[in-house]
Design a protein around this motif. Structure first.
Motif, PDB file in Angstrom:
ATOM      1  N   ILE A  49     -15.213 -31.566  49.052  1.00 40.06           N
ATOM      2  CA  ILE A  49     -13.805 -31.763  49.399  1.00 40.06           C
ATOM      3  C   ILE A  49     -13.673 -32.324  50.808  1.00 40.06           C
ATOM      4  O   ILE A  49     -12.891 -33.245  51.048  1.00 40.06           O
ATOM      5  N   SER A  50     -14.438 -31.773  51.749  1.00 41.90           N
ATOM      6  CA  SER A  50     -14.339 -32.261  53.125  1.00 41.90           C
ATOM      7  C   SER A  50     -14.801 -33.708  53.231  1.00 41.90           C
ATOM      8  O   SER A  50     -14.226 -34.501  53.988  1.00 41.90           O
ATOM      9  N   LEU A  51     -15.814 -34.077  52.469  1.00 45.31           N
ATOM     10  CA  LEU A  51     -16.282 -35.466  52.461  1.00 45.31           C
ATOM     11  C   LEU A  51     -15.228 -36.393  51.855  1.00 45.31           C
ATOM     12  O   LEU A  51     -14.992 -37.498  52.361  1.00 45.31           O
ATOM     13  N   ALA A  52     -14.556 -35.942  50.802  1.00 44.25           N
ATOM     14  CA  ALA A  52     -13.489 -36.746  50.188  1.00 44.25           C
ATOM     15  C   ALA A  52     -12.309 -36.911  51.139  1.00 44.25           C
ATOM     16  O   ALA A  52     -11.739 -37.997  51.247  1.00 44.25           O
ATOM     17  N   CYS A  53     -11.940 -35.849  51.848  1.00 48.61           N
ATOM     18  CA  CYS A  53     -10.844 -35.940  52.819  1.00 48.61           C
ATOM     19  C   CYS A  53     -11.196 -36.904  53.940  1.00 48.61           C
ATOM     20  O   CYS A  53     -10.354 -37.702  54.376  1.00 48.61           O
ATOM     21  N   LEU A  54     -12.443 -36.844  54.413  1.00 50.16           N
ATOM     22  CA  LEU A  54     -12.905 -37.772  55.443  1.00 50.16           C
ATOM     23  C   LEU A  54     -12.843 -39.206  54.939  1.00 50.16           C
ATOM     24  O   LEU A  54     -12.386 -40.109  55.649  1.00 50.16           O
ATOM     25  N   ALA A  55     -13.274 -39.430  53.714  1.00 48.44           N
ATOM     26  CA  ALA A  55     -13.267 -40.783  53.150  1.00 48.44           C
ATOM     27  C   ALA A  55     -11.847 -41.339  53.043  1.00 48.44           C
ATOM     28  O   ALA A  55     -11.594 -42.497  53.392  1.00 48.44           O
ATOM     29  N   VAL A  56     -10.913 -40.520  52.596  1.00 52.02           N
ATOM     30  CA  VAL A  56      -9.520 -40.972  52.482  1.00 52.02           C
ATOM     31  C   VAL A  56      -8.947 -41.304  53.855  1.00 52.02           C
ATOM     32  O   VAL A  56      -8.283 -42.326  54.043  1.00 52.02           O
ATOM     33  N   GLY A  57      -9.220 -40.456  54.838  1.00 56.67           N
ATOM     34  CA  GLY A  57      -8.726 -40.705  56.188  1.00 56.67           C
ATOM     35  C   GLY A  57      -9.317 -41.963  56.805  1.00 56.67           C
ATOM     36  O   GLY A  57      -8.607 -42.753  57.440  1.00 56.67           O
TER      37      GLY A  57
END
Length: 137
Positions: A49-57
């Motif tokens: 989840i944290s990697l996905a949030c980073l990618a979106v940002g």
């Protein structure tokens, strides 16, 4: 008469995109933290989840930078995502005293760069699509 930004510094659009990307990352992480706390998402998904949030940002940061930069400097828009990554890394390492693990950091950096490239490409595509939309009539 139209005002051009040919001689303008590319720093402001990149920082604007990075600020928006950082805000989006933090909001997404907050929403996901609430979902994990409620039990909707499992704790084992936190790294993903944290990697996905980073990618979106990072994607949003580079997208917005590409939309705001002049035509000759669009390659600089890719820097928006790594700026978000570096700010988050600095906050975690310095302010929160979190340990920095090389493998996890390298994966996060690669994800940030890949998302930044995708965001820049999308921003360039949207610029050219909007620029030539009057020709399709």
């Amino acid at each position: 008469m139209r005002k051009t930004n040919e001689g303008a510094s590319p720093v402001r659009p990149v920082l604007f995109g990075a600020a928006a990307g950082l805000l989006a990352t933090l909001v997404l992480m907050l929403v996901c933290a609430v979902l994990v706390h409620q039990g909707t998402l499992g704790e084992e998904l936190i790294p993903t989840i944290s990697l996905a949030c980073l990618a979106v940002g990072c994607m949003l940061a580079s997208f917005l930078a590409a939309r705001r930069l002049p035509d000759g400097r669009l390659a600089i828009a890719v820097a928006g995502g790594p700026v978000v990554f570096l700010i988050l890394l600095a906050v975690c390492a310095l302010a929160l005293s979190q340990p920095v693990r090389f493998g996890r950091t390298a994966v996060s950096l690669l994800c940030a760069v890949a998302a930044s490239v995708l965001g820049t490409v999308a921003g360039i595509y949207m610029r050219t699509k909007n620029k030539h939309s009057h020709l399709k009539k």
